[in-house]
Motif scaffolding. Structure first.
Motif, mmCIF file in Angstrom:
data_model
loop_
_atom_site.group_PDB
_atom_site.id
_atom_site.type_symbol
_atom_site.label_atom_id
_atom_site.label_comp_id
_atom_site.label_asym_id
_atom_site.label_seq_id
_atom_site.Cartn_x
_atom_site.Cartn_y
_atom_site.Cartn_z
ATOM 1 N N SER A 166 4.658 -0.348 -14.026
ATOM 2 C CA SER A 166 3.929 0.156 -15.188
ATOM 3 C C SER A 166 3.425 1.570 -14.938
ATOM 4 N N LEU A 167 2.905 1.806 -13.727
ATOM 5 C CA LEU A 167 2.423 3.139 -13.377
ATOM 6 C C LEU A 167 3.549 4.175 -13.426
ATOM 7 N N LYS A 168 4.692 3.832 -12.839
ATOM 8 C CA LYS A 168 5.826 4.754 -12.822
ATOM 9 C C LYS A 168 6.270 5.099 -14.234
ATOM 10 N N GLU A 169 6.358 4.081 -15.091
ATOM 11 C CA GLU A 169 6.816 4.304 -16.463
ATOM 12 C C GLU A 169 5.848 5.204 -17.225
ATOM 13 N N GLU A 170 4.567 4.916 -17.111
ATOM 14 C CA GLU A 170 3.559 5.691 -17.838
ATOM 15 C C GLU A 170 3.483 7.128 -17.309
ATOM 16 N N LEU A 171 3.516 7.277 -15.987
ATOM 17 C CA LEU A 171 3.436 8.609 -15.393
ATOM 18 C C LEU A 171 4.684 9.428 -15.711
ATOM 19 N N VAL A 210 0.831 -1.205 0.000
ATOM 20 C CA VAL A 210 0.000 0.000 0.000
ATOM 21 C C VAL A 210 0.865 1.255 0.000
ATOM 22 N N THR A 211 1.921 1.252 0.839
ATOM 23 C CA THR A 211 2.816 2.408 0.942
ATOM 24 C C THR A 211 3.466 2.728 -0.395
ATOM 25 N N GLY A 212 3.853 1.710 -1.142
ATOM 26 C CA GLY A 212 4.501 1.923 -2.431
ATOM 27 C C GLY A 212 3.540 2.302 -3.542
ATOM 28 N N THR A 213 2.277 1.877 -3.414
ATOM 29 C CA THR A 213 1.300 2.111 -4.475
ATOM 30 C C THR A 213 0.534 3.414 -4.294
ATOM 31 N N LEU A 214 0.271 3.808 -3.052
ATOM 32 C CA LEU A 214 -0.565 4.978 -2.781
ATOM 33 C C LEU A 214 -0.071 6.257 -3.465
ATOM 34 N N PRO A 215 1.237 6.598 -3.387
ATOM 35 C CA PRO A 215 1.690 7.813 -4.079
ATOM 36 C C PRO A 215 1.433 7.774 -5.582
ATOM 37 N N LEU A 216 1.549 6.587 -6.181
ATOM 38 C CA LEU A 216 1.314 6.453 -7.611
ATOM 39 C C LEU A 216 -0.159 6.634 -7.941
ATOM 40 N N VAL A 217 -1.020 6.140 -7.059
ATOM 41 C CA VAL A 217 -2.469 6.324 -7.244
ATOM 42 C C VAL A 217 -2.827 7.803 -7.120
ATOM 43 N N GLN A 218 -2.211 8.492 -6.169
ATOM 44 C CA GLN A 218 -2.449 9.927 -6.000
ATOM 45 C C GLN A 218 -1.993 10.691 -7.238
ATOM 46 N N SER A 219 -0.846 10.279 -7.781
ATOM 47 C CA SER A 219 -0.348 10.915 -9.003
ATOM 48 C C SER A 219 -1.305 10.676 -10.166
#
Length: 235
Positions: A109-114, A40-49
């Protein structure tokens, strides 16, 4: 008396067994909780972005397949946990390797796309500040403070590699870009004729046309030994 002591000993033994079982389960729950919290800690910032990018209507990528796979896994875990809480601490039930792999793939995948979307966003909004032309303009003392300001702003914007997590993060970089545009558009100096300023502004971007190279401009550029350093288009 012996019988009573036997019963007490049996009860005590059972309590010890229960306590050991509780301790083992407690550690198992703690371990599983830590694994889920890390995900959750690693994914939440990406979801916020992702939310911030969607507010700007620039998140045009689709990660539905990867997200659905993770959501399906989580839904199954939740259902099994509600039915039997001890189910989740069994490694055969909760496949941590599969869970971690799925989470990592989604995060990657989220990091790359963002990151790609963020880079394109800045590139599209950034004015063209050709370094070679800035070096040319920097030879004129009247331009030096503004040129330094342009360079500082340009550096700040290009170093803003952190993916925005909110509208405020976008606004911060947008303000820097707007300041950069205004700095260039407002480039002025009392000792430089307006026709020369107009020529230099255009030359620093798409390249000035021959029509802007009036005798006044040509004389000024020749005087400051800049005529051979600028790009001039025929049309």
């Amino acid at each position: 008396m012996l019988i009573e002591n036997s019963h007490e000993l049996r009860d005590l033994s059972q309590k010890i067994i229960n306590l050991r079982k509780y301790a083992e389960h407690y550690q198992g729950f703690q371990s599983r909780q830590k694994q889920i919290e890390q995900a959750v800690t690693g994914t939440l910032p990406l979801v916020q972005s992702l939310r911030a990018f969607r507010e700007r209507k620039i998140a045009n990528f689709d990660l539905t397949q990867k997200a659905d796979s993770l959501l399906k896994f989580i839904a199954n875990v939740e259902a099994q946990f509600q039915e039997d809480r001890e189910w989740i601490i069994d490694n055969e039930n909760f496949n941590n390797k599969n869970f971690t792999s799925t989470v990592n793939q989604l995060q990657k995948s989220l990091k790359e796309e963002l990151s790609q979307a963020w880079g394109l966003y800045r590139t599209e909004k950034m004015p063209n500040t050709n370094k070679e032309v800035l070096n040319v303009l920097d030879r004129v003392s009247a331009f030096k403070p503004t040129i330094q300001r342009i360079r500082n702003l340009d550096l700040q914007i290009r170093e803003s590699n952190s993916i925005p997590q909110s509208s405020e993060d976008f606004d911060k970089v947008d303000r820097l870009i707007e300041q950069l545009k205004q700095c260039w558009d407002g480039l002025n100096a009392d000792e430089v004729p307006e026709a020369v300023l107009r020529f230099l502004r255009v030359a620093a971007n798409e390249g000035a046309t021959r029509g802007l190279l009036t005798p006044e401009v040509e004389d000024w550029l020749t005087k400051h030994r800049l005529i051979d350093s600028l790009r001039i288009r025929l049309t």
